[in-house]
Design a protein around this motif. Structure first.
Motif, PDB file in Angstrom:
ATOM      1  N   ALA A 189       0.836  -1.199   0.000  1.00 12.79           N
ATOM      2  CA  ALA A 189       0.000   0.000   0.000  1.00 12.79           C
ATOM      3  C   ALA A 189       0.875   1.255   0.000  1.00 12.79           C
ATOM      4  O   ALA A 189       0.600   2.220  -0.714  1.00 12.79           O
ATOM      5  CB  ALA A 189      -0.923  -0.007   1.217  1.00 12.79           C
TER       6      ALA A 189
ATOM      7  N   LEU B  84       2.678   1.392  -3.600  1.00 17.80           N
ATOM      8  CA  LEU B  84       1.821   1.727  -4.742  1.00 17.80           C
ATOM      9  C   LEU B  84       0.891   2.892  -4.424  1.00 17.80           C
ATOM     10  O   LEU B  84       0.108   3.314  -5.267  1.00 17.80           O
ATOM     11  CB  LEU B  84       0.990   0.509  -5.157  1.00 17.80           C
ATOM     12  N   GLU B  85       0.981   3.381  -3.176  1.00 17.44           N
ATOM     13  CA  GLU B  85       0.140   4.483  -2.724  1.00 17.44           C
ATOM     14  C   GLU B  85      -1.340   4.191  -2.952  1.00 17.44           C
ATOM     15  O   GLU B  85      -2.064   4.954  -3.588  1.00 17.44           O
ATOM     16  CB  GLU B  85       0.558   5.784  -3.405  1.00 17.44           C
ATOM     17  N   ILE B  86      -1.767   3.018  -2.493  1.00 20.03           N
ATOM     18  CA  ILE B  86      -3.193   2.689  -2.556  1.00 20.03           C
ATOM     19  C   ILE B  86      -3.729   2.505  -1.136  1.00 20.03           C
ATOM     20  O   ILE B  86      -2.958   2.484  -0.170  1.00 20.03           O
ATOM     21  CB  ILE B  86      -3.469   1.408  -3.390  1.00 20.03           C
ATOM     22  N   ASN B  87      -5.033   2.350  -1.044  1.00 21.24           N
ATOM     23  CA  ASN B  87      -5.700   2.198   0.253  1.00 21.24           C
ATOM     24  C   ASN B  87      -5.215   0.949   0.987  1.00 21.24           C
ATOM     25  O   ASN B  87      -5.086  -0.121   0.406  1.00 21.24           O
ATOM     26  CB  ASN B  87      -7.212   2.127   0.001  1.00 21.24           C
TER      27      ASN B  87
ATOM     28  N   THR C 243      -6.650  -0.946   3.323  1.00 22.06           N
ATOM     29  CA  THR C 243      -7.626  -2.023   3.439  1.00 22.06           C
ATOM     30  C   THR C 243      -7.680  -2.823   2.145  1.00 22.06           C
ATOM     31  O   THR C 243      -7.682  -4.057   2.162  1.00 22.06           O
ATOM     32  CB  THR C 243      -9.006  -1.437   3.772  1.00 22.06           C
ATOM     33  N   VAL C 244      -7.692  -2.087   1.018  1.00 21.91           N
ATOM     34  CA  VAL C 244      -7.749  -2.763  -0.276  1.00 21.91           C
ATOM     35  C   VAL C 244      -6.498  -3.613  -0.486  1.00 21.91           C
ATOM     36  O   VAL C 244      -6.574  -4.782  -0.892  1.00 21.91           O
ATOM     37  CB  VAL C 244      -7.903  -1.721  -1.415  1.00 21.91           C
ATOM     38  N   ALA C 245      -5.332  -3.035  -0.177  1.00 26.53           N
ATOM     39  CA  ALA C 245      -4.076  -3.749  -0.398  1.00 26.53           C
ATOM     40  C   ALA C 245      -4.000  -5.006   0.473  1.00 26.53           C
ATOM     41  O   ALA C 245      -3.602  -6.086   0.001  1.00 26.53           O
ATOM     42  CB  ALA C 245      -2.895  -2.827  -0.104  1.00 26.53           C
TER      43      ALA C 245
END
Lengths: 278, 294
Positions: free
Chosen positions: A50, A53-56, A58-60
């Motif tokens: 996360a 990749l600078e993503i959320n 929870t999603v990761a």
């Protein structure tokens, strides 16, 4: 009301516990405790990804947990290593990979303790929203898949023969676990998630006369542990995640006392009269 | 509908291989509605494997397995163990693979004599009681096909006869096809339409009517120890090789054993399957047939 960090923590914790309880029953019934551990270890790799990749988060975490559970299903069919060895391999490889990736991210300063033990007092309104939407989704799917999943838990071949598609139910269960671990990570941290899944379910066993009942009791026991743990941590100034788990443990020990037998006995003699109705 | 004349399940030349060894091979089997088919054979002869292929639990490694669309199956597996972590009463167990009509569930529980146990936890039951619970559950589903893997195990002898009566009653009541696996080579249910004897392949098959009507068969129920009478008999002059191929008496080796290969069928003489201890020294499974001249 949501301005108060303590109320937010309470809402988030109870939300997670209510979902973790019923799902935890399947972990207890199917002896998947170590599998839960594996997924939560892998969650740290999700955290690292996360950041990368600078993503959320929870999603990761959900994606990594889902990939790990599908990898396990695949390896169980292909590899000549026992399931528990595979789980150990996946758990610690994912954990180590996560730590290595985090070390490479020199520009990120990570509070590792927060991820390992959770930071329930820092949950935002957004986190609560994610917990309740995700939790509602998990519970709906669990209700939908309940009969095949439970039948497959009792006897795989019987479920397969009678058209319950246990393989599909199995994959759904793994994805549900990945979801719960993703939404629960912030509350108790990766090291203690399995405790929230297993301890309330184990507590519920002594009170329950049926599987559905056990799921409900587990949810209630989990919620009680969250409330008790949060007040405990406020009172004694202890870390909240571990205190919640200690509260859950306390409830479990209580369930070993003669109390549940008394309750179960009262119900047993009462049920036939109600059920018969003749 | 033309479909109604199709068999409920069909296996053709089906076999299952595990680690280079054929558990069972070349099985042709069809079960029609209202028909009772009994599988007999020694331990490890592939009875359960055959039933699992028919049910779709195991995919055949060769040959094909087909079931009718939307077939409602009632399955009594050979072994079901209920984990102590599972809180499961008999009443709840009746609805394990989907809700059945409560009246059907009650009727099935009454018929199998477990109605009084309905609020008992399943794991506290004795072997015989649990066996009846399994049967009641399968019955209550009103299946098109009932598959019973050694349904009388753990049931005492008088209970065994009662259970067989009950199984026949189920067929008569709901007109389902029944695939029955018998753990006993010597006793085959009287109502069986067809007997298949397995020993890694189909040794022989046929109706047990002639046998069932005979005096010997009836005395069999009384004097099981002297059960030298088989329901159906045959002779072997071939050996099964570990790779599933068959060596015949003339020294030729074929892929599998065809019904006409080296089997000499006759009626009313006994047969006994004997297996060498622990699969034999060299791992080759042998059969020896004993003739009882009549």
């Amino acid at each position: 009301m949501l301005d108060d960090f303590f109320i937010r923590a309470m809402l988030a914790g109870v939300g997670v516990a209510v979902v973790a309880g019923p799902l935890g029953c399947f972990i207890v019934w199917r002896r998947l405790a170590y599998f839960g551990d594996t997924l939560s270890h892998a969650a740290l790799l999700g955290v690292a990804l996360a950041f990368l990749l600078e993503i959320n988060f929870t999603v990761a975490v959900f994606l990594v947990s889902a990939v790990v559970s599908l990898a396990l299903l695949f390896l169980q069919r292909k590899a000549t290593v026992s399931s528990d060895s595979l789980l150990g391999l996946l758990a610690h490889s994912a954990l180590a990979l996560g730590l290595v990736v985090l070390a490479f991210l020199t520009w990120v300063r990570v509070d590792l303790m927060g991820f390992l033990f959770g930071d329930i007092l820092a949950v935002s309104a957004m986190d609560i929203l994610i917990i309740y939407i995700g939790g509602a989704a998990v519970l709906s799917v669990l209700v939908w898949i309940w009969t095949p999943l439970f039948a497959a838990t009792v006897n795989w071949e019987l479920a397969e023969a009678e058209g319950m598609k246990p393989g599909r139910a199995n994959i759904v269960l793994m994805l549900l676990m990945a979801t719960v671990i993703a939404i629960a990570m912030k509350i108790v941290g990766v090291l203690l998630i399995t405790a929230m899944l297993i301890i309330p379910a184990a507590t519920a066993r002594r009170f329950a006369a049926g599987p559905e009942q056990m799921a409900v009791v587990a949810a209630i026991a989990g919620a009680m542990a969250v409330v008790g743990g949060l007040f405990g941590s406020l009172e004694w100034d202890t870390p909240s995640g571990p205190t919640i788990v200690v509260a859950a443990l306390f409830l479990f020990i209580l369930s070993l006392s003669p109390l549940p037998q008394l309750l179960a006995f009262g119900r047993k003699s009462g049920t036939p009269i109600v059920k018969e109705g003749n | 509908m033309a479909q109604d004349t199709d068999p409920l399940i069909t296996l053709s030349r089906a076999g299952v291989e595990r680690a280079g060894r054929w558990l069972v091979r070349g099985v042709d089997l069809a079960v029609q509605p209202g028909e009772i088919v009994t599988l007999i054979g020694p331990n490890g002869s592939g009875k359960s494997t055959t039933a699992k292929m028919a049910l779709g639990i195991l995919k055949p490694d060769e040959g094909t397995s087909a079931r009718r669309r939307d077939l409602v199956v009632g399955y009594v597996p050979q072994k079901v163990s209920i984990d102590w972590t599972l809180p499961l009463t008999v009443a709840r167990f009746m609805h394990l693979t989907g809700r059945v009509d409560q009246a059907d569930a009650d009727a099935a529980m009454k018929q199998t004599g477990i109605h009084d146990l309905r609020s008992a936890e399943v794991r506290t039951l004795s072997g015989g009681e649990f066996q009846r619970v399994l049967l009641a559950r399968a019955m209550a589903r009103k299946p098109d096909l009932l598959v019973l893997d050694e349904p009388v195990q753990g049931v005492d002898f008088s209970g065994e006869i009662a259970l067989y009566e009950m199984i026949k009653g189920i067929r008569d009541d709901i007109g389902c096809g029944i695939l029955l696996i018998s753990h006993d080579l010597h006793v085959v249910m009287a109502a069986t339409d067809r007997v298949l004897c397995l020993n890694g392949h189909i040794c022989c098959q046929g109706t047990p009517t002639a046998v069932a009507s005979s005096v010997e068969y009836q005395t069999l129920f009384g004097k099981r120890a002297a059960a030298t009478l088989a329901v159906y008999e045959h002779d072997h002059d071939h050996t099964h090789l570990p790779d599933g191929r068959v060596r015949h008496s003339d020294g030729t080796v074929t892929d599998s054993c065809h019904p006409q290969d080296g089997h000499h069928h006759g009626h009313h003489h006994g047969h006994v399957h004997t297996l060498p201890t622990a699969e034999g020294v060299d791992g080759i499974e042998r059969e020896r047939e004993t003739h009882h001249a009549r």
